[in-house]
Design a protein around this motif. Sequence first.
Motif, PDB file in Angstrom:
ATOM      1  N   PHE A 176       0.834  -1.190   0.000  1.00  0.00           N
ATOM      2  CA  PHE A 176       0.000   0.000   0.000  1.00  0.00           C
ATOM      3  C   PHE A 176       0.871   1.244   0.000  1.00  0.00           C
ATOM      4  O   PHE A 176       1.603   1.500   0.957  1.00  0.00           O
ATOM      5  CB  PHE A 176      -0.922  -0.005   1.222  1.00  0.00           C
ATOM      6  N   LYS A 177       0.806   1.986  -1.064  1.00  0.00           N
ATOM      7  CA  LYS A 177       1.589   3.215  -1.181  1.00  0.00           C
ATOM      8  C   LYS A 177       0.741   4.396  -0.716  1.00  0.00           C
ATOM      9  O   LYS A 177      -0.301   4.688  -1.310  1.00  0.00           O
ATOM     10  CB  LYS A 177       2.032   3.435  -2.630  1.00  0.00           C
ATOM     11  N   PRO A 178       1.138   5.077   0.359  1.00  0.00           N
ATOM     12  CA  PRO A 178       0.341   6.192   0.869  1.00  0.00           C
ATOM     13  C   PRO A 178       0.154   7.297  -0.170  1.00  0.00           C
ATOM     14  O   PRO A 178       1.088   7.664  -0.881  1.00  0.00           O
ATOM     15  CB  PRO A 178       1.158   6.692   2.066  1.00  0.00           C
ATOM     16  N   GLU A 179      -1.057   7.793  -0.246  1.00  0.00           N
ATOM     17  CA  GLU A 179      -1.346   8.910  -1.138  1.00  0.00           C
ATOM     18  C   GLU A 179      -1.088  10.246  -0.458  1.00  0.00           C
ATOM     19  O   GLU A 179      -0.949  11.269  -1.116  1.00  0.00           O
ATOM     20  CB  GLU A 179      -2.794   8.841  -1.621  1.00  0.00           C
ATOM     21  N   PHE A 180      -1.028  10.238   0.873  1.00  0.00           N
ATOM     22  CA  PHE A 180      -0.787  11.457   1.629  1.00  0.00           C
ATOM     23  C   PHE A 180       0.491  11.282   2.440  1.00  0.00           C
ATOM     24  O   PHE A 180       0.630  10.334   3.197  1.00  0.00           O
ATOM     25  CB  PHE A 180      -1.956  11.746   2.590  1.00  0.00           C
ATOM     26  N   ASN A 181       1.424  12.196   2.281  1.00  0.00           N
ATOM     27  CA  ASN A 181       2.679  12.144   3.030  1.00  0.00           C
ATOM     28  C   ASN A 181       2.980  13.431   3.772  1.00  0.00           C
ATOM     29  O   ASN A 181       3.910  13.485   4.562  1.00  0.00           O
ATOM     30  CB  ASN A 181       3.843  11.824   2.081  1.00  0.00           C
ATOM     31  N   SER A 182       2.212  14.469   3.509  1.00  0.00           N
ATOM     32  CA  SER A 182       2.372  15.739   4.201  1.00  0.00           C
ATOM     33  C   SER A 182       1.002  16.404   4.271  1.00  0.00           C
ATOM     34  O   SER A 182       0.031  15.920   3.679  1.00  0.00           O
ATOM     35  CB  SER A 182       3.376  16.638   3.472  1.00  0.00           C
ATOM     36  N   LEU A 183       0.913  17.494   5.019  1.00  0.00           N
ATOM     37  CA  LEU A 183      -0.347  18.211   5.192  1.00  0.00           C
ATOM     38  C   LEU A 183      -1.101  18.314   3.867  1.00  0.00           C
ATOM     39  O   LEU A 183      -0.580  18.816   2.873  1.00  0.00           O
ATOM     40  CB  LEU A 183      -0.056  19.606   5.752  1.00  0.00           C
ATOM     41  N   THR A 184      -2.332  17.821   3.856  1.00  0.00           N
ATOM     42  CA  THR A 184      -3.139  17.788   2.631  1.00  0.00           C
ATOM     43  C   THR A 184      -4.514  18.375   2.908  1.00  0.00           C
ATOM     44  O   THR A 184      -5.202  17.954   3.841  1.00  0.00           O
ATOM     45  CB  THR A 184      -3.302  16.347   2.115  1.00  0.00           C
ATOM     46  N   LYS A 185      -4.919  19.355   2.098  1.00  0.00           N
ATOM     47  CA  LYS A 185      -6.195  20.047   2.293  1.00  0.00           C
ATOM     48  C   LYS A 185      -7.214  19.597   1.252  1.00  0.00           C
ATOM     49  O   LYS A 185      -6.885  19.374   0.085  1.00  0.00           O
ATOM     50  CB  LYS A 185      -5.998  21.559   2.178  1.00  0.00           C
ATOM     51  N   PHE A 186      -8.473  19.478   1.707  1.00  0.00           N
ATOM     52  CA  PHE A 186      -9.594  19.193   0.812  1.00  0.00           C
ATOM     53  C   PHE A 186     -10.616  20.311   1.023  1.00  0.00           C
ATOM     54  O   PHE A 186     -11.294  20.362   2.047  1.00  0.00           O
ATOM     55  CB  PHE A 186     -10.201  17.824   1.128  1.00  0.00           C
ATOM     56  N   ASN A 187     -10.702  21.205   0.046  1.00  0.00           N
ATOM     57  CA  ASN A 187     -11.522  22.412   0.154  1.00  0.00           C
ATOM     58  C   ASN A 187     -12.961  22.103  -0.246  1.00  0.00           C
ATOM     59  O   ASN A 187     -13.224  21.646  -1.351  1.00  0.00           O
ATOM     60  CB  ASN A 187     -10.947  23.512  -0.737  1.00  0.00           C
ATOM     61  N   TYR A 188     -13.895  22.360   0.656  1.00  0.00           N
ATOM     62  CA  TYR A 188     -15.306  22.062   0.411  1.00  0.00           C
ATOM     63  C   TYR A 188     -15.810  22.679  -0.886  1.00  0.00           C
ATOM     64  O   TYR A 188     -16.502  22.021  -1.678  1.00  0.00           O
ATOM     65  CB  TYR A 188     -16.131  22.560   1.598  1.00  0.00           C
ATOM     66  N   ARG A 189     -15.487  23.929  -1.124  1.00  0.00           N
ATOM     67  CA  ARG A 189     -16.025  24.632  -2.300  1.00  0.00           C
ATOM     68  C   ARG A 189     -15.444  24.122  -3.617  1.00  0.00           C
ATOM     69  O   ARG A 189     -15.996  24.392  -4.682  1.00  0.00           O
ATOM     70  CB  ARG A 189     -15.783  26.134  -2.173  1.00  0.00           C
ATOM     71  N   GLN A 190     -14.345  23.381  -3.535  1.00  0.00           N
ATOM     72  CA  GLN A 190     -13.743  22.834  -4.750  1.00  0.00           C
ATOM     73  C   GLN A 190     -14.162  21.392  -5.024  1.00  0.00           C
ATOM     74  O   GLN A 190     -13.775  20.812  -6.037  1.00  0.00           O
ATOM     75  CB  GLN A 190     -12.220  22.921  -4.650  1.00  0.00           C
ATOM     76  N   LEU A 191     -14.946  20.803  -4.117  1.00  0.00           N
ATOM     77  CA  LEU A 191     -15.395  19.432  -4.308  1.00  0.00           C
ATOM     78  C   LEU A 191     -16.588  19.408  -5.256  1.00  0.00           C
ATOM     79  O   LEU A 191     -17.544  20.173  -5.095  1.00  0.00           O
ATOM     80  CB  LEU A 191     -15.788  18.818  -2.961  1.00  0.00           C
ATOM     81  N   GLU A 192     -16.551  18.517  -6.235  1.00  0.00           N
ATOM     82  CA  GLU A 192     -17.639  18.407  -7.203  1.00  0.00           C
ATOM     83  C   GLU A 192     -18.900  17.867  -6.521  1.00  0.00           C
ATOM     84  O   GLU A 192     -18.859  16.868  -5.812  1.00  0.00           O
ATOM     85  CB  GLU A 192     -17.244  17.474  -8.340  1.00  0.00           C
ATOM     86  N   PHE A 193     -20.022  18.539  -6.751  1.00  0.00           N
ATOM     87  CA  PHE A 193     -21.291  18.078  -6.208  1.00  0.00           C
ATOM     88  C   PHE A 193     -22.004  17.248  -7.265  1.00  0.00           C
ATOM     89  O   PHE A 193     -22.310  17.722  -8.358  1.00  0.00           O
ATOM     90  CB  PHE A 193     -22.165  19.255  -5.789  1.00  0.00           C
ATOM     91  N   LYS A 194     -22.279  15.996  -6.933  1.00  0.00           N
ATOM     92  CA  LYS A 194     -22.944  15.077  -7.848  1.00  0.00           C
ATOM     93  C   LYS A 194     -24.397  14.929  -7.410  1.00  0.00           C
ATOM     94  O   LYS A 194     -24.703  14.297  -6.409  1.00  0.00           O
ATOM     95  CB  LYS A 194     -22.234  13.724  -7.834  1.00  0.00           C
ATOM     96  N   LYS A 195     -25.303  15.514  -8.188  1.00  0.00           N
ATOM     97  CA  LYS A 195     -26.709  15.503  -7.834  1.00  0.00           C
ATOM     98  C   LYS A 195     -27.307  14.108  -7.978  1.00  0.00           C
ATOM     99  O   LYS A 195     -26.890  13.310  -8.803  1.00  0.00           O
ATOM    100  CB  LYS A 195     -27.490  16.481  -8.716  1.00  0.00           C
TER     101      LYS A 195
END
Length: 258
Positions: free
Chosen positions: A138-157
Amino acid sequence: MKYIACFLIMLWNTPVQAQLMPLPSAVYEYNMMAVNVEKGTEIRPILDGPTETLDNFRVKHFSLSDGKSLKLKKGEEKLVLIFSGGLQVNQGMKSENLESRSVAWLTKDQPANIHHSGDSPVSFFVVEWESKQVGKDFKPEFNSLTKFNYRQLEFKKSAKGGRRDVSRGATPTLQELEMHITTLKEGEKSHDPHVHADEEIILVLQGQVEEMINGVPYLLGPGSLIYLHAMDAHGIRNAGKGKCEYYAIRWITKNTGK
């Protein structure tokens, strides 16, 4: 229908038992959480104990006023999830600004500093866990501080409301960390009660939900948390006026399903 609007009681008689017994499924209504005040910062301890797959799992809620800051020690992977307001998160050489309903993953190898930003008080959750390193497959996808911005997340109706996929991948200690945000229209349910081998938490962001756990309904409002033990039947629906929205966070380790 009569709702049970209180905690599922965890009966631990001694510290030794607390170390051995995994956390049971439980609900934590925000307005019923105990509050500690330290140097002007409100702290609501919610969860602290082992699970079926994690050596220890902790969740706290914090409220910071203007100019306040918080230092997080190194030692565990963490998620910082903003309920309302804004934060600046610093770890190592990276700095990220987080808005309401955004989330950040933090590495366990470095301490982090959290600072209030914006003009209004900020309310947020810190989720941290202790677990052994995953295998080399398992290769980690996160290795340092990682942000997930709510307004940039795609909304799928969808017919029921919609969904925002936040992340799905391995971390240094989890074979998979999956996060998404569900929006339900008034009166809609996400799904019928079901079971799965991985554990899960749900954080209510907006509206009122009814969580069914092993046939028992619990009514919860914004800021509330639900912990779901592996293989406990559960289902959730919008039980209030207007739409509801909540985070669902699930994880898989080498011990999942054993």
